[in-house]
Design an enzyme around this catalytic site. Structure first.
Site, short mmCIF file in Angstrom:
data_model
loop_
_atom_site.label_atom_id
_atom_site.label_comp_id
_atom_site.label_asym_id
_atom_site.label_seq_id
_atom_site.Cartn_x
_atom_site.Cartn_y
_atom_site.Cartn_z
NE ARG A 32 -1.02 2.46 2.95
CZ ARG A 32 -0.45 3.55 3.44
NH1 ARG A 32 -0.39 4.68 2.74
NH2 ARG A 32 0.12 3.54 4.64
CG HIS A 224 4.46 4.63 9.17
ND1 HIS A 224 3.72 3.66 8.53
CD2 HIS A 224 4.87 5.46 8.19
CE1 HIS A 224 3.66 3.92 7.23
NE2 HIS A 224 4.37 5.01 6.99
CB CYS A 257 3.16 10.20 1.51
SG CYS A 257 1.47 10.81 1.48
C1 LIG Z 1 -10.60 11.96 1.42
C2 LIG Z 1 -10.84 12.34 -0.03
C3 LIG Z 1 -11.77 11.36 -0.69
C4 LIG Z 1 -11.50 13.72 -0.03
O1 LIG Z 1 -11.50 14.25 -1.34
P1 LIG Z 1 -12.61 15.30 -1.80
O2 LIG Z 1 -12.27 15.70 -3.17
O3 LIG Z 1 -12.72 16.36 -0.74
O4 LIG Z 1 -13.88 14.36 -1.82
P2 LIG Z 1 -15.41 14.68 -1.53
O5 LIG Z 1 -15.75 14.12 -0.18
O6 LIG Z 1 -15.69 16.13 -1.78
O7 LIG Z 1 -16.10 13.82 -2.67
C5 LIG Z 1 -15.84 14.12 -4.04
C6 LIG Z 1 -16.17 12.91 -4.91
O8 LIG Z 1 -15.29 11.84 -4.58
C7 LIG Z 1 -16.05 10.67 -4.25
N1 LIG Z 1 -15.37 9.95 -3.18
C8 LIG Z 1 -15.14 10.41 -1.93
N2 LIG Z 1 -14.53 9.48 -1.22
C9 LIG Z 1 -14.35 8.41 -2.03
C10 LIG Z 1 -13.78 7.13 -1.80
N3 LIG Z 1 -13.28 6.77 -0.61
N4 LIG Z 1 -13.78 6.28 -2.83
C11 LIG Z 1 -14.27 6.62 -4.02
N5 LIG Z 1 -14.84 7.82 -4.28
C12 LIG Z 1 -14.87 8.69 -3.28
C13 LIG Z 1 -17.39 11.21 -3.78
O9 LIG Z 1 -18.39 10.21 -3.90
C14 LIG Z 1 -17.58 12.37 -4.71
O10 LIG Z 1 -18.01 11.86 -5.98
P3 LIG Z 1 -19.08 12.68 -6.87
O11 LIG Z 1 -20.28 12.78 -5.96
O12 LIG Z 1 -18.42 14.01 -7.12
O13 LIG Z 1 -19.21 11.80 -8.07
C15 LIG Z 1 -9.52 12.46 -0.83
O14 LIG Z 1 -8.78 13.51 -0.30
C16 LIG Z 1 -8.69 11.20 -0.79
O15 LIG Z 1 -9.08 10.17 -1.31
N6 LIG Z 1 -7.51 11.28 -0.18
C17 LIG Z 1 -6.62 10.13 -0.03
C18 LIG Z 1 -5.19 10.54 -0.04
C19 LIG Z 1 -4.31 9.35 0.22
O16 LIG Z 1 -4.71 8.21 0.07
N7 LIG Z 1 -3.05 9.61 0.62
C20 LIG Z 1 -2.09 8.56 0.91
C21 LIG Z 1 -2.40 7.82 2.19
S1 LIG Z 1 -1.83 8.64 3.66
C22 LIG Z 1 -0.18 8.14 3.79
O17 LIG Z 1 0.35 7.55 2.90
C23 LIG Z 1 0.57 8.40 5.08
C24 LIG Z 1 0.73 7.14 5.94
C25 LIG Z 1 -0.64 6.57 6.33
O18 LIG Z 1 1.40 6.12 5.22
C26 LIG Z 1 1.50 7.43 7.23
C27 LIG Z 1 2.69 8.38 7.08
O19 LIG Z 1 3.72 8.01 6.49
O20 LIG Z 1 2.56 9.49 7.57
#
Ligand SMILES: CC(C)(COP(=O)([O-])OP(=O)([O-])OC[C@H]1O[C@@H](n2cnc3c(N)ncnc32)[C@H](O)[C@@H]1OP(=O)([O-])[O-])[C@@H](O)C(=O)NCCC(=O)NCCSC(=O)C[C@@](C)(O)CC(=O)[O-]
Length: 318
Positions: A32, A224, A257
């Protein structure tokens, strides 16, 4: 130190020194956290085979994918295809879910462990989740409540626990506050993320001390680390000395990330296992198999693994 036989590689094994755990729970994040950052799309079947091979190394927890918006992390847009391809493996397969939409997708496929991912800083909350810290916590609340109601385990990641590329050093009380919020909403465990790899052992000790003083039991804390400044293993050892027994790492040191400038690879699982074996700490992982898996994955990615242990042991075999 007392010796306790030899490891699979013929190295002398020691009994863990006083103050170190007998066993460490490795939380493998390569499939992931590692693959989310790859520029070229990794085919679903290659990801599934990577996870199958990881499962054969003895790893018990393998984070599989994320049910996030596919536009935000295109590399993991195949979560619906990948998860069922590995769901029958005899290992735990946690997945990331940022919101109820993500939880619905994960539950529909039978996921039994999920993780929400918060930020200790406003800048990263905005970049990664398009929310303020508080708005993100409010988004997670129903996710955690619904998951718990279905006896689904919930991990709370917290990013930027040490330094943030936009805001600089992160004040410890700010980190403690979000940790408390994640636990109070019902998360079973925390993972303290050094997202850009700037932590040093003194800072790790200070944060873990502050969390203990705030009443957070060390048994729920995982660490982490990313290896940007080569401190990930030293930081891990410090955390173990403070009572932590869950360590996140990524096979072959894959990772980064996509929403954090300067985030580099995670602590490599092989480097972690090598150190733990030398300390006589059990992990259940077969290092030779793990190295072979990372060499196999590196061939698919078209570049060598940054892990020192992978490089050293794979050269030995040639
Ligand atoms: C949170 C959001 C969704 C907000 O993103 P947003 O653009 O604010 O979404 P929204 O809530 O306004 O929704 C917009 C559209 O997205 C759809 N939508 C909304 N949610 C989903 C979903 N889950 N799956 C599929 N579709 C989704 C939702 O249904 C809607 O569709 P529409 O009505 O316009 O057709 C976005 O910012 C996002 O997906 N972010 C993820 C970022 C990410 O994955 N980053 C990497 C992981 S974190 C990391 O790696 C750090 C870690 C954990 O490893 C630890 C470390 O090292 O620190």
């Amino acid at each position: 130190m007392t010796t306790a036989g030899t490891s699979s590689l013929g190295l002398p094994m020691t009994v863990p020194a006083e103050g170190l755990p007998e066993r460490v729970r490795i939380y493998e994040v390569g499939a992931r956290d590692g693959l989310q950052n790859e520029k070229a799309t990794v085919p679903t079947e290659v990801k599934a085979e990577f996870i199958r091979r990881l499962a054969r190394t003895g790893l018990e927890i393998i984070e599989a994918t994320s049910f996030v918006h596919p536009k935000w992390v295109p590399q993991l847009a195949d979560a619906e295809q990948l998860y069922p391809a590995v769901a029958d493996l005899p290992v735990e397969l946690p997945v990331l879910v940022p919101n109820e939409r993500g939880l619905d997708r994960a539950l529909a496929l039978g996921a039994r462990r999920v993780a929400v991912f918060a930020s200790a800083t406003e800048s990263f909350a905005k970049a990664n989740l398009n929310r303020t810290v508080d708005e993100a916590l409010a988004m997670f609340e129903p996710v955690v409540a619904r998951a718990k109601a279905q006896q689904v385990g919930v991990r709370g990641y917290l990013s930027m626990c040490f330094g943030d590329p936009w805001e600089g050093p992160v004040p410890i009380p700010q980190v403690v506050k979000v940790c408390r919020a994640l636990l109070d909403m019902g998360c079973d465990e925390l993972s303290l993320g050094d997202t850009i790899g700037v932590a040093t052992p003194g800072h790790v000790k200070a944060l873990l001390t502050a969390l203990r003083e705030a009443g957070v039991p060390v048994s729920v804390i995982g660490v982490h680390f990313h290896d940007t400044y080569g401190q990930a293993l030293s930081n891990t050892l410090t955390a173990l000395q403070q009572g932590v027994t869950t360590v996140d790492s990524s096979a072959g040191g894959l990772g980064g990330c996509p929403y954090a400038k300067s985030a580099t690879g995670n602590l490599a699982t092989e480097d972690l296992v090598w150190m733990l074996q030398g300390l006589g700490i059990r992990t259940g992982v077969d290092l030779g198999r793990l190295v072979a898996t990372s060499v196999w994955m590196a061939a698919h990615l078209g570049r060598p693994s940054p892990s020192r242990t992978v490089r050293a042991l794979s050269h030995q075999e040639q």
